[in-house]
Design a protein around this motif. Structure first.
Motif, PDB file in Angstrom:
ATOM      1  N   PRO A  30       0.832  -1.203   0.000  1.00  0.00           N
ATOM      2  CA  PRO A  30       0.000   0.000   0.000  1.00  0.00           C
ATOM      3  C   PRO A  30       0.867   1.254   0.000  1.00  0.00           C
ATOM      4  O   PRO A  30       1.941   1.276   0.603  1.00  0.00           O
ATOM      5  N   CYS A  31       0.418   2.319  -0.673  1.00  0.00           N
ATOM      6  CA  CYS A  31       1.182   3.562  -0.775  1.00  0.00           C
ATOM      7  C   CYS A  31       0.240   4.750  -0.646  1.00  0.00           C
ATOM      8  O   CYS A  31      -0.951   4.649  -0.944  1.00  0.00           O
ATOM      9  N   PHE A  32       0.797   5.894  -0.222  1.00  0.00           N
ATOM     10  CA  PHE A  32       0.016   7.118  -0.196  1.00  0.00           C
ATOM     11  C   PHE A  32       0.377   7.972  -1.409  1.00  0.00           C
ATOM     12  O   PHE A  32       1.337   7.669  -2.135  1.00  0.00           O
ATOM     13  N   VAL A  33      -0.363   9.039  -1.635  1.00  0.00           N
ATOM     14  CA  VAL A  33      -0.267   9.796  -2.883  1.00  0.00           C
ATOM     15  C   VAL A  33       1.148  10.288  -3.156  1.00  0.00           C
ATOM     16  O   VAL A  33       1.694  10.091  -4.244  1.00  0.00           O
ATOM     17  N   THR A  34       1.759  10.946  -2.169  1.00  0.00           N
ATOM     18  CA  THR A  34       3.091  11.511  -2.385  1.00  0.00           C
ATOM     19  C   THR A  34       4.109  10.430  -2.702  1.00  0.00           C
ATOM     20  O   THR A  34       4.988  10.614  -3.550  1.00  0.00           O
ATOM     21  N   GLU A  35       3.997   9.290  -2.041  1.00  0.00           N
ATOM     22  CA  GLU A  35       4.911   8.178  -2.284  1.00  0.00           C
ATOM     23  C   GLU A  35       4.782   7.674  -3.720  1.00  0.00           C
ATOM     24  O   GLU A  35       5.785   7.429  -4.404  1.00  0.00           O
ATOM     25  N   ILE A  36       3.548   7.519  -4.196  1.00  0.00           N
ATOM     26  CA  ILE A  36       3.331   7.089  -5.580  1.00  0.00           C
ATOM     27  C   ILE A  36       3.904   8.113  -6.545  1.00  0.00           C
ATOM     28  O   ILE A  36       4.579   7.772  -7.520  1.00  0.00           O
ATOM     29  N   SER A  37       3.638   9.391  -6.276  1.00  0.00           N
ATOM     30  CA  SER A  37       4.124  10.470  -7.142  1.00  0.00           C
ATOM     31  C   SER A  37       5.637  10.463  -7.253  1.00  0.00           C
ATOM     32  O   SER A  37       6.199  10.567  -8.344  1.00  0.00           O
ATOM     33  N   GLU A  38       6.329  10.309  -6.118  1.00  0.00           N
ATOM     34  CA  GLU A  38       7.790  10.360  -6.107  1.00  0.00           C
ATOM     35  C   GLU A  38       8.396   9.129  -6.771  1.00  0.00           C
ATOM     36  O   GLU A  38       9.369   9.243  -7.519  1.00  0.00           O
ATOM     37  N   ARG A  39       7.837   7.965  -6.514  1.00  0.00           N
ATOM     38  CA  ARG A  39       8.427   6.734  -7.048  1.00  0.00           C
ATOM     39  C   ARG A  39       8.195   6.572  -8.551  1.00  0.00           C
ATOM     40  O   ARG A  39       9.038   6.017  -9.254  1.00  0.00           O
ATOM     41  N   ILE A  42       5.234  10.937 -11.377  1.00  0.00           N
ATOM     42  CA  ILE A  42       3.963  11.436 -11.888  1.00  0.00           C
ATOM     43  C   ILE A  42       3.524  12.568 -10.963  1.00  0.00           C
ATOM     44  O   ILE A  42       3.686  12.465  -9.749  1.00  0.00           O
ATOM     45  N   SER A  43       2.970  13.638 -11.509  1.00  0.00           N
ATOM     46  CA  SER A  43       2.564  14.759 -10.665  1.00  0.00           C
ATOM     47  C   SER A  43       1.509  14.298  -9.659  1.00  0.00           C
ATOM     48  O   SER A  43       0.683  13.428  -9.966  1.00  0.00           O
ATOM     49  N   PRO A  44       1.528  14.858  -8.436  1.00  0.00           N
ATOM     50  CA  PRO A  44       0.528  14.465  -7.433  1.00  0.00           C
ATOM     51  C   PRO A  44      -0.900  14.631  -7.930  1.00  0.00           C
ATOM     52  O   PRO A  44      -1.763  13.809  -7.643  1.00  0.00           O
ATOM     53  N   LYS A  45      -1.152  15.700  -8.682  1.00  0.00           N
ATOM     54  CA  LYS A  45      -2.504  15.938  -9.193  1.00  0.00           C
ATOM     55  C   LYS A  45      -2.940  14.802 -10.117  1.00  0.00           C
ATOM     56  O   LYS A  45      -4.072  14.314 -10.026  1.00  0.00           O
ATOM     57  N   ALA A  46      -2.036  14.360 -10.999  1.00  0.00           N
ATOM     58  CA  ALA A  46      -2.363  13.259 -11.911  1.00  0.00           C
ATOM     59  C   ALA A  46      -2.557  11.958 -11.134  1.00  0.00           C
ATOM     60  O   ALA A  46      -3.448  11.156 -11.455  1.00  0.00           O
ATOM     61  N   VAL A  47      -1.730  11.740 -10.110  1.00  0.00           N
ATOM     62  CA  VAL A  47      -1.868  10.540  -9.287  1.00  0.00           C
ATOM     63  C   VAL A  47      -3.257  10.499  -8.640  1.00  0.00           C
ATOM     64  O   VAL A  47      -3.933   9.469  -8.648  1.00  0.00           O
ATOM     65  N   VAL A  48      -3.680  11.630  -8.079  1.00  0.00           N
ATOM     66  CA  VAL A  48      -4.998  11.705  -7.436  1.00  0.00           C
ATOM     67  C   VAL A  48      -6.095  11.369  -8.438  1.00  0.00           C
ATOM     68  O   VAL A  48      -7.033  10.618  -8.128  1.00  0.00           O
ATOM     69  N   GLU A  49      -6.008  11.914  -9.655  1.00  0.00           N
ATOM     70  CA  GLU A  49      -7.027  11.651 -10.669  1.00  0.00           C
ATOM     71  C   GLU A  49      -7.091  10.165 -11.007  1.00  0.00           C
ATOM     72  O   GLU A  49      -8.182   9.584 -11.122  1.00  0.00           O
TER      73      GLU A  49
END
Length: 205
Positions: A30-39, A42-49
């Motif tokens: 499991p990952c949170f938004v910022t972690e997914i974005s950094e790894r 991908i921009s945090p906004k795109a990750v959230v979408e």
């Protein structure tokens, strides 16, 4: 096994490369938004979408930790198997099919090589980003009011965001976020265009 409309919806989810990358990452843990974005860069906004889309399609679930961060995880194990039946007699592959296959293999090899090249370049950028964040923290002591506002400004440096997107990315409570945004706006550090907040530029926009 899934079938029918559910198969079509899952194929729509997997039809996007970044969603496939996010699913691949969440298969690990499991990952949170910022972690997914950094790894995944991908921009945090795109990750959230992407996460919200996959959540609507019942591909993902989430839970929160003590810092109110949302950890996303797969709602079920996803394994995709594609069976291709050869139309020729005796299982012999047609020459045009074979040619197309090897063309796809070469294209994939080239794309992986390009990705590896850009990832090596991104390592230097990530190092510079870490240094810039450290510099922001050290120079913000008399300007920003604590860790919440540092987190908020850091998120807005990546892109212009709505209140909902900031809550999703940072885990800051909405009440605390509204107060911080009001203070930062009054201080001329961030601006609001009626929909999105962003860090003010030098000319005051």
């Amino acid at each position: 096994m899934i079938e029918g409309d559910e198969v079509s919806r899952l194929l729509d989810v997997l039809g996007n490369r970044n969603r496939r990358r996010i699913i691949g990452l969440l298969r690990e843990k499991p990952c949170f938004v910022t972690e997914i974005s950094e790894r995944l860069e991908i921009s945090p906004k795109a990750v959230v979408e992407h996460l919200q889309y996959m959540e609507r399609e019942n591909v993902l679930l989430w839970r929160t930790d003590e810092r109110r961060r949302k950890y996303y995880y797969l709602s079920r194990k996803i394994n995709v198997r594609i069976d291709v039946e050869d139309e020729t007699l005796g299982g012999m592959v047609r020459s045009e099919t074979e040619t197309a296959f090897f063309r796809s293999v070469r294209l994939l090899e080239n794309l992986f090589a390009s990705r590896n090249y850009y990832l090596s370049s991104l390592e230097y950028i990530e190092h510079d980003i870490d240094a810039a964040i450290a510099d922001l923290v050290s120079t913000s002591k008399d300007i920003l009011d604590g860790e919440t506002e540092i987190t908020l400004v850091t998120a807005l440096c990546s892109s212009a965001l709505s209140v909902d997107e900031i809550v999703e990315i940072t885990g800051i409570s909405r009440d605390e976020l509204v107060k911080s945004l009001a203070r930062l706006t009054a201080a001329g550090i961030v601006s609001w265009n009626g929909q999105l907040y962003k860090v003010r530029e030098k000319n005051g926009t």
